[in-house]
Design an enzyme around this catalytic site. Structure first.
Site, mmCIF file in Angstrom:
data_model
loop_
_atom_site.group_PDB
_atom_site.id
_atom_site.type_symbol
_atom_site.label_atom_id
_atom_site.label_comp_id
_atom_site.label_asym_id
_atom_site.label_seq_id
_atom_site.Cartn_x
_atom_site.Cartn_y
_atom_site.Cartn_z
ATOM 1 C CD GLU A 112 -10.007 -7.436 -1.632
ATOM 2 O OE1 GLU A 112 -8.997 -6.850 -2.044
ATOM 3 O OE2 GLU A 112 -10.739 -6.964 -0.746
ATOM 4 C CG HIS A 149 -2.152 -0.924 0.830
ATOM 5 N ND1 HIS A 149 -2.170 -2.242 1.187
ATOM 6 C CD2 HIS A 149 -3.258 -0.713 0.091
ATOM 7 C CE1 HIS A 149 -3.256 -2.794 0.714
ATOM 8 N NE2 HIS A 149 -3.943 -1.895 0.038
ATOM 9 N NE ARG A 198 -1.391 -5.518 -1.848
ATOM 10 C CZ ARG A 198 -2.597 -4.962 -1.860
ATOM 11 N NH1 ARG A 198 -3.669 -5.684 -1.554
ATOM 12 N NH2 ARG A 198 -2.752 -3.722 -2.208
ATOM 13 N NE ARG A 223 -11.281 -1.076 0.126
ATOM 14 C CZ ARG A 223 -10.072 -1.374 -0.330
ATOM 15 N NH1 ARG A 223 -9.943 -2.203 -1.356
ATOM 16 N NH2 ARG A 223 -9.003 -0.856 0.208
ATOM 17 C CB CYS A 274 -10.678 -1.143 -8.376
ATOM 18 S SG CYS A 274 -11.085 -2.322 -7.093
ATOM 19 C CG ASN A 283 -3.708 -4.419 -6.067
ATOM 20 O OD1 ASN A 283 -3.395 -4.516 -7.243
ATOM 21 N ND2 ASN A 283 -4.132 -3.288 -5.545
ATOM 22 C CG ASP A 284 -5.574 -7.966 -1.108
ATOM 23 O OD1 ASP A 284 -4.429 -8.160 -0.652
ATOM 24 O OD2 ASP A 284 -6.297 -7.035 -0.730
ATOM 25 N NE ARG A 320 -6.616 0.774 -2.014
ATOM 26 C CZ ARG A 320 -6.167 0.877 -3.272
ATOM 27 N NH1 ARG A 320 -5.997 2.075 -3.807
ATOM 28 N NH2 ARG A 320 -5.898 -0.189 -3.978
HETATM 29 C C1 PEP Z 1 -6.924 -4.988 -4.442
HETATM 30 O O1 PEP Z 1 -6.683 -5.809 -3.561
HETATM 31 O O2 PEP Z 1 -6.697 -5.202 -5.660
HETATM 32 C C2 PEP Z 1 -7.507 -3.676 -4.108
HETATM 33 C C3 PEP Z 1 -7.912 -2.840 -5.041
HETATM 34 O O3 PEP Z 1 -7.581 -3.337 -2.805
HETATM 35 P P1 PEP Z 1 -6.328 -2.894 -1.912
HETATM 36 O O4 PEP Z 1 -5.158 -2.665 -2.818
HETATM 37 O O5 PEP Z 1 -6.743 -1.686 -1.175
HETATM 38 O O6 PEP Z 1 -6.134 -4.086 -1.006
HETATM 39 MG MG MG Z 2 -7.484 -5.571 -1.562
#
Ligand code: PEP
Ligand code: MG
Length: 622
Positions: free
Chosen positions: A481, A236, A515, A379, A552, A504-505, A343
């Protein structure tokens, strides 16, 4: 109150000097020379992960421990065990942090690796059954004080004892003790390093590690960019850097020893390089590149008002991900059609109390009004994993496996008031413009149903209280995710009003690759066939159920992936505002039929290397 003597600029400099005097010509290297390679002042280039593109040139500001606010209070007898546990967790976290830094340091040239390893071993020893640890535990139990105060008192005592011996070497060791104490207190209080607001304009932040909360304090008008020893490309902190448009390089081994505050530094976030003491030629070259980037950006800005439509007429909705409300202006300037992912973690960061309904409502309302009729997807809290918040205290306790623990929707459903407060604020903001609600880390349809019931109950309460709320109720969507949720997307779709795929997750959990971990960053790959199959299955399940499906995750903002996502049927993308113009440009150059054919060929492949090559070929030719 403040903890004193914690490695300020002066004490650190004195410590380096002391070490040099003590070590003599044959002794260990002074601290300042770890990995320094050629003599002071010579140009030096170190590589890392380029996580946020762009070039920043400026004077380095090395983040040191600095002074920390140390809360001090007495505890009840029945709270002693919990306090000891908190200390044990801070201790374990400190050991893990030091081991990580040590593992990184092994890649440094011989003598430097040995010396920094020697120092970090000494720190580790202080954290395992040492006098410091025993002393802190004794103070918690006998003096009944909180862990931070116990650490502070014990460290002060040990350091004083060392200094009193009148031996310069031991006096220098006292500094190490303080540094360890500072790390423990930081872990206990989850203190971000510091506000960066007082730094000279254009400063480059150099740190061992920066949390998303630290990064949230950086104002891109004051900070040029940053580089750290630890951190992965999809952490993040990296996402925050991209959002803020701050060039950043993470995972840079040997960084801390090689740069001093005030050194001229270049952060090349595109190539993943740090240049220290650049020569005039290098500087001139990078300044030319900076100008070139600015020229391309100006060109891209011209398509801001044009629609995101492929050559054969397929429209794509492009929205922005927001980490912080202050990015809204940037998102609108980049031509975002709305906010596809707000977020909300920022509301809980860098503070010790929880945000009330009224405060959250105000923040959301201002965003809704700022969007002037464009939609926003808010979210609910996604705290956990690498996103920790001080204000949640024990609720966000790290646990043995934070990524799989009590995070995101699980925390919201356990601590109902957290969820109800957010839902109420969102419902009220929905009276001012189009709002959707998005749930993070959903793994079963039951969780969605539970939230829907809570949402209705909160709406009833607000109406009874005479408050204006969204009418009809906002759409309730699900982040896909978690691999299990993706595989059950057809079962979840009837309970959801929309899907937002968080690649991402999804990549992290599917491939079991953290990650935020730079050591496995090379294995993190959204083009792995397993990830793509889950993406495809989810998209098809959503579209069959006739609900909107967006992506996203970070791949949405990388034009390299655009043909594949479009080819799989995705028509909504949400990304960092800075990525928007490039993705739009790519969409406008694409033919959606050709993209679909490319996606079909890719989905038949079993090897991610082959997939990447096919995608690269398509991107070069079409
Ligand atoms: C993701 O996991 O792809 C996502 C958009 O949420 P975050 O990156 O905030 O975990
Ligand atoms: Mg996520």
């Amino acid at each position: 109150m403040k903890i004193d003597g914690m490695a300020t600029e002066e004490t650190k400099a004195a410590r380096i000097e002391d070490r040099q005097r003590q070590a003599g010509p044959k002794g260990p290297l002074p601290l300042g020379s770890f990995g320094a390679g050629p003599g002071d002042g010579a140009e030096r280039v170190i590589s890392g992960l380029g996580v946020a593109p762009g070039i920043a040139i400026g004077l380095a500001h090395l983040v040191e421990s600095g002074s920390i606010h140390v809360p001090e209070y007495r505890i009840e007898a029945d709270a002693v065990e919990a306090e000891r546990l908190r200390f044990a967790e801070a201790l374990a976290a400190a050991q893990q942090q030091i081991r990580k830094v040590k593992a990184k340091a092994t890649t440094l040239p011989g003598a430097a690796a040995e010396e920094i390893g020697f120092l970090l071993d000494a720190h580790l020893q202080m954290l395992t059954g040492s006098r410091v640890v025993r002393g802190v535990e004794r103070r918690i139990v006998e003096e009944r004080i909180n862990a931070e105060a116990a650490v502070q008192a014990e460290i002060a005592q040990v350091a004083q004892d060392f200094t009193a011996l009148g031996d310069a070497y031991l006096a220098a060791r006292a500094e190490d003790v303080r540094e360890v104490g500072s790390r423990l207190i930081r872990n206990l209080t989850q203190t971000p390093y510091q506000a960066f607001s007082r730094l000279p304009e254009g400063s480059i932040i150099i740190a061992e590690e920066l949390t998303p909360a630290d990064t949230a304090l950086m104002d891109p008008r004051r900070i040029g960019g940053f580089a750290t020893v630890l951190g992965g490309a999809e952490s993040h902190t990296a996402i925050m850097a991209r959002s803020l448009g701050l060039p950043a390089v993470l995972g840079v081994a040997g960084l801390i020893g090689a740069v001093k505050t005030g050194d001229m530094v270049i952060v090349d976030g595109t190539m993943g390089r740090i240049v220290i003491h650049p020569t005039p030629e290098t500087l001139a070259d990078y300044r030319r590149r900076q100008e070139e980037i600015a020229r391309v950006e100006r060109q891209l800005a011209q398509i801001k008002g044009l629609p995101a439509v492929t050559r054969d007429g397929t429209s794509v909705t492009l929205q922005a991900n927001l980490e912080l409300p202050r990015e809204l202006e940037m998102a609108l300037a980049a031509g975002a059609e709305g906010i596809g992912l707000l977020r909300t973690e920022f509301l809980y960061m860098n503070r010790e109390d929880l945000p009330e309904e009224e405060e959250q409502y105000e923040v959301f309302r201002q965003l809704v009004e700022g969007l002037d009729g464009r939609p926003i997807t808010i979210r609910t809290l996604d705290i956990g994993g690498d996103k920790l918040a001080l204000s949640l205290g024990v609720h966000a306790a790290v646990g043995s496996n934070p990524a799989l623990g009590l995070r995101a929707i699980r925390l919201s459903l356990k601590e109902r008031s957290l969820l109800e407060t957010q839902l109420a604020a969102i419902l009220r903001a929905g009276a001012h413009g189009p709002v959707r609600i998005l749930l993070p880390m959903i793994s079963s349809v039951g969780e969605v149903r539970q939230v829907r019931e809570i949402l209705k109950a909160v709406a009833r309460r607000l109406v009874k209280e005479g408050k204006r709320i969204a009418d009809p109720l906002p759409a309730l969507g699900v982040m896909i995710e978690v691999p299990g949720a993706a595989l059950a997307a057809d079962a979840i779709a009837p309970a959801a009003d929309f899907f937002a795929i968080g690649t991402n997750d999804l990549t992290m959990y599917t491939l079991a690759i953290d990650r935020g971990e730079e050591q496995v960053a090379h294995l993190y790959n959204p083009l792995h066939p397993a990830v793509l199959r889950l993406l495809q299955f989810t998209t098809e399940a959503g579209l069959r159920a006739r609900i909107p499906v967006s992506v996203c995750g970070e791949i949405a903002g990388d034009p390299r992936y655009t043909p594949l996502l479009l080819g799989l049927g995705i028509r909504e993308l949400s990304m960092a505002a800075t990525a928007l113009p490039r993705v739009k440009q790519r969409i406008r150059s694409l033919d959606s039929q050709a993209a679909a054919r490319c996606a079909r060929v890719i989905m038949d492949q079993s090897d991610s290397g082959r997939i990447a090559a096919l995608l690269d070929d398509f991107n070069t030719l079409a």
